[in-house]
Scaffold this motif. Structure first.
Motif, mmCIF file in Angstrom:
data_model
loop_
_atom_site.group_PDB
_atom_site.id
_atom_site.type_symbol
_atom_site.label_atom_id
_atom_site.label_comp_id
_atom_site.label_asym_id
_atom_site.label_seq_id
_atom_site.Cartn_x
_atom_site.Cartn_y
_atom_site.Cartn_z
ATOM 1 N N MET A 1 0.828 -1.197 0.000
ATOM 2 C CA MET A 1 0.000 0.000 0.000
ATOM 3 C C MET A 1 0.868 1.255 0.000
ATOM 4 S SD MET A 1 -2.996 1.066 2.668
ATOM 5 C CE MET A 1 -1.858 1.163 4.033
ATOM 6 N N ARG A 2 1.970 1.180 0.794
ATOM 7 C CA ARG A 2 2.862 2.331 0.836
ATOM 8 C C ARG A 2 3.451 2.620 -0.534
ATOM 9 N NH1 ARG A 2 3.586 7.153 2.829
ATOM 10 N NH2 ARG A 2 5.786 7.772 2.848
ATOM 11 N N SER A 3 3.785 1.567 -1.272
ATOM 12 C CA SER A 3 4.344 1.769 -2.619
ATOM 13 C C SER A 3 3.314 2.408 -3.538
ATOM 14 C CB SER A 3 4.817 0.433 -3.192
ATOM 15 O OG SER A 3 3.741 -0.471 -3.323
ATOM 16 N N ARG A 4 2.053 2.022 -3.409
ATOM 17 C CA ARG A 4 1.010 2.638 -4.237
ATOM 18 C C ARG A 4 0.831 4.103 -3.862
ATOM 19 N NH1 ARG A 4 -1.761 -2.248 -3.120
ATOM 20 N NH2 ARG A 4 -3.143 -1.161 -1.668
ATOM 21 N N GLN A 5 0.899 4.379 -2.565
ATOM 22 C CA GLN A 5 0.792 5.771 -2.125
ATOM 23 C C GLN A 5 1.917 6.610 -2.696
ATOM 24 O OE1 GLN A 5 0.928 6.310 2.101
ATOM 25 N NE2 GLN A 5 0.798 8.529 1.991
ATOM 26 N N GLU A 7 3.588 6.015 -5.333
ATOM 27 C CA GLU A 7 3.382 6.141 -6.783
ATOM 28 C C GLU A 7 2.383 7.244 -7.097
ATOM 29 O OE1 GLU A 7 1.801 3.437 -10.560
ATOM 30 O OE2 GLU A 7 2.081 2.533 -8.573
ATOM 31 N N HIS A 8 1.284 7.310 -6.332
ATOM 32 C CA HIS A 8 0.296 8.371 -6.529
ATOM 33 C C HIS A 8 0.916 9.738 -6.229
ATOM 34 C CE1 HIS A 8 -3.040 5.841 -7.498
ATOM 35 N NE2 HIS A 8 -3.061 5.227 -6.325
ATOM 36 N N GLU A 9 1.664 9.822 -5.134
ATOM 37 C CA GLU A 9 2.292 11.089 -4.785
ATOM 38 C C GLU A 9 3.279 11.517 -5.870
ATOM 39 O OE1 GLU A 9 4.059 10.507 -1.004
ATOM 40 O OE2 GLU A 9 2.166 10.661 0.116
ATOM 41 N N ARG A 10 4.052 10.566 -6.384
ATOM 42 C CA ARG A 10 5.009 10.877 -7.441
ATOM 43 C C ARG A 10 4.293 11.365 -8.691
ATOM 44 N NH1 ARG A 10 6.949 6.250 -7.768
ATOM 45 N NH2 ARG A 10 8.405 6.476 -6.022
ATOM 46 N N ARG A 11 3.172 10.737 -9.005
ATOM 47 C CA ARG A 11 2.414 11.162 -10.192
ATOM 48 C C ARG A 11 1.879 12.585 -10.002
ATOM 49 N NH1 ARG A 11 -2.818 11.128 -11.076
ATOM 50 N NH2 ARG A 11 -3.205 9.785 -9.269
ATOM 51 N N LYS A 139 -4.856 17.530 -2.385
ATOM 52 C CA LYS A 139 -4.860 16.184 -2.956
ATOM 53 C C LYS A 139 -3.888 15.277 -2.209
ATOM 54 C CE LYS A 139 -6.337 17.193 -7.694
ATOM 55 N NZ LYS A 139 -5.951 17.157 -9.123
ATOM 56 N N MET A 140 -2.738 15.825 -1.841
ATOM 57 C CA MET A 140 -1.768 15.029 -1.094
ATOM 58 C C MET A 140 -2.337 14.649 0.272
ATOM 59 S SD MET A 140 0.985 14.702 -3.037
ATOM 60 C CE MET A 140 2.423 14.486 -2.010
ATOM 61 N N GLN A 141 -3.019 15.598 0.911
ATOM 62 C CA GLN A 141 -3.622 15.308 2.209
ATOM 63 C C GLN A 141 -4.737 14.269 2.086
ATOM 64 O OE1 GLN A 141 -4.893 19.032 3.895
ATOM 65 N NE2 GLN A 141 -2.814 19.812 4.144
ATOM 66 N N GLU A 142 -5.565 14.426 1.044
ATOM 67 C CA GLU A 142 -6.634 13.455 0.823
ATOM 68 C C GLU A 142 -6.056 12.071 0.547
ATOM 69 O OE1 GLU A 142 -8.898 15.034 -2.362
ATOM 70 O OE2 GLU A 142 -9.765 16.678 -1.176
ATOM 71 N N LEU A 143 -4.978 12.020 -0.219
ATOM 72 C CA LEU A 143 -4.331 10.740 -0.503
ATOM 73 C C LEU A 143 -3.804 10.123 0.782
ATOM 74 C CD1 LEU A 143 -3.237 8.636 -2.485
ATOM 75 C CD2 LEU A 143 -1.224 10.099 -2.804
#
Length: 233
Positions: A1-5, A7-11, A139-143
């Motif tokens: 899950m951390r890796s997906r997070q 990845e989303h943050e990087r995007r 968006k970062m906070q929501e993520l």
């Protein structure tokens, strides 16, 4: 899950500079168009003021010629120059003398108006950039919040699986122990409970990892289970 997070943050972080670049390009084009309109408006005003100045000079020349007794047009009747004519001539001279200041004032008024408009536009553009930065932060906070909720959900799900598997293990162990006691006429003590080692978050998210660990412990125990008991496990 951390890796997906991550990845989303990087995007999001990669998309933000591109969005800002497009926004700044649009702002630059808007400012350039606004400055062009301002310049055109000032040129048009100066052209209008020059026409007014030329018209004033022409009227003044005609009035001076009319009020000059030495300036006689052949074939025209004699004219009478009254005090009113001379007052009008002085008024026209005053208009001519003050026209430069009036025109300068009108240009300054236009420039001040344009400066305020430019300031409003630039303020709006700065607000748009600030809103884009704020949107990224939100968006970062929501993520982060979604990831925390997902982590909590997975933790609860893992705990429920653990409890369920412990119950299944205890039941299977009790059934097999009772069966051996009946066959051998000897009382056996209960096997130790399952010890749950700490596992990483990514490992806990793998589907079926708990079941796989339980099956491994069953194989390593050295006890032979029948098909029905294995099915329960």
């Amino acid at each position: 899950m951390r890796s997906r997070q991550l990845e989303h943050e990087r995007r999001l972080l990669n998309e933000h500079p591109q969005r800002l670049k497009a926004l700044q390009q649009r702002h630059a084009e808007a400012l350039s168009a606004l400055e062009h309109r301002h310049l055109s408006a000032e040129v048009d005003l100066e052209r209008t003021l020059e026409i007014e100045r030329q018209g004033c000079e022409t009227r003044l020349k005609h009035m001076q010629a009319y009020c000059n007794p030495r300036h006689v047009i052949e074939g025209m009747p004699n004219r009478v120059v009254t005090k009113q004519h001379r007052r009008q001539l002085e008024q026209q001279r005053h208009v001519r003398d003050q026209m430069g200041n009036l025109h300068t004032a009108r240009i300054n008024v236009l420039r001040e108006k344009q400066a305020k408009q430019l300031e409003r536009v630039m303020g709006k553009q700065e607000a748009e950039i600030g809103a884009a930065d704020l949107e990224l932060s939100q968006k970062m906070q929501e993520l982060e919040m979604r990831c925390e909720k997902e982590k909590e959900r997975l933790g609860k799900e893992f705990e429920e699986r653990r409890k369920r598997l412990v119950r299944r293990w205890d039941l299977a162990e009790a059934i097999q122990r009772r069966r051996l006691e009946n066959e051998m006429g000897v009382m056996f003590g209960a096997l130790p409970g399952i010890e749950w080692e700490e596992r990483g978050q990514e490992e806990e998210e793998e589907d079926g990892h708990v079941d796989g660990r339980l099956a491994s412990e069953v194989r390593d125990s050295g006890i032979v289970y029948d098909a029905a008991t294995l099915e329960m496990i």
